[in-house]
Design a protein around this motif. Structure first.
Motif: not given
Length: 198
Positions: A32-35, A38-40, A105-107
Motif C-alpha cells: 500500500w505505501a507505494s500505491d 491508496v495514498t491519493r 491496500g487496493r487489492y
C-alpha cells in the motif's frame, strides 16, 4: 482519566491487528505505501523506495514505548499478509477524544475488511482505554471511507471545508463523523458482527 494500554494485539474473525515490525517494511511498501491510488487522499505522498518505508516504520516502532500511541498493522489471520494500517490519535486527554485514520491496500478494497478493523479498535478504545468520543473524517472525493465509518456506527456530523492538505489532490473538503461512548448499546449491535473476544 484515560487508561492507556498502548498498541495491544486485537483480532476479528478475519484479521489480526498488531504492532509494526521492521521486517514488515517490504510488504508495507509493496502492498500500500507505494500505491498512488491508496495514498491519493492521504496527508502523505506515495513512498518512492523501500528505504523510505523502512525509515517510517522504524519511527513508528520507536513510538510504541509511549502508552498513548495507537498504531496497528492490519494483517490477514489466515496468511499473515500485511494489508493496511489503522491509527488512533488522542486529540484531547481532558476531553477523552481521539481521531481515527486508516488505509488499506487496493487489492483488498470492497470486502469489508477495514470495517472489521475499525469496529474492533472502537470497542477497544471505549472499553479498555475509556474514551468518550471517537472522530474520523474523509475527503468528499473518497466516499468509500465514509461507508466504513457508517458501518461502524459512526454518525455524520457535518462538513469541514479544506480540513487537510493532500500532496496529490490539494486541500480537501471533508465529511466528519463521530461515535460517543453514550452510543454504547447501538455500537455493540453494529460491532458484534466484526469482533471476537481477545
Amino acid at each position: 482519566m484515560l487508561m492507556h494500554k498502548g498498541t495491544v494485539p486485537l483480532e476479528t474473525p478475519r484479521l489480526a491487528l498488531r504492532r509494526f515490525r521492521p521486517e514488515d517494511t517490504p510488504s508495507v511498501y509493496r502492498n500500500w505505501a507505494s500505491d498512488p491510488q491508496v495514498t491519493r487522499y492521504m496527508r502523505w505522498s506515495p513512498h518512492q523506495s523501500v528505504q523510505e518505508t523502512g525509515q517510517v516504520v522504524e519511527s513508528w516502532v520507536k513510538h510504541y514505548s509511549q502508552p498513548s500511541f495507537y498504531l496497528w498493522l492490519i494483517e490477514l489471520r489466515e496468511t499473515g499478509t500485511p494489508i493496511g494500517a489503522l491509527e488512533a490519535t488522542i486529540t484531547s486527554e481532558n476531553d477523552a477524544c481521539a481521531e481515527l485514520g486508516y488505509c488499506l491496500g487496493r487489492y483488498w478494497w470492497g470486502g469489508g475488511l477495514m470495517s472489521e478493523a475499525v469496529a474492533v479498535a472502537i470497542r477497544f478504545l471505549f472499553q479498555e482505554v475509556g474514551l468518550n468520543r471517537i472522530e474520523a473524517c474523509h475527503s468528499v472525493r473518497n466516499p468509500a471511507s465514509g461507508r466504513v465509518m457508517e458501518k461502524c456506527g459512526m454518525t455524520f456530523e457535518g462538513m469541514a471545508r479544506q480540513k487537510y492538505y493532500s500532496p496529490t489532490e490539494g486541500f480537501q473538503d471533508c465529511r466528519t463523523y463521530a461515535i460517543l461512548r453514550g452510543d454504547w448499546t447501538e455500537y455493540l449491535q453494529i460491532s458484534q458482527q466484526f469482533h471476537t473476544q481477545n
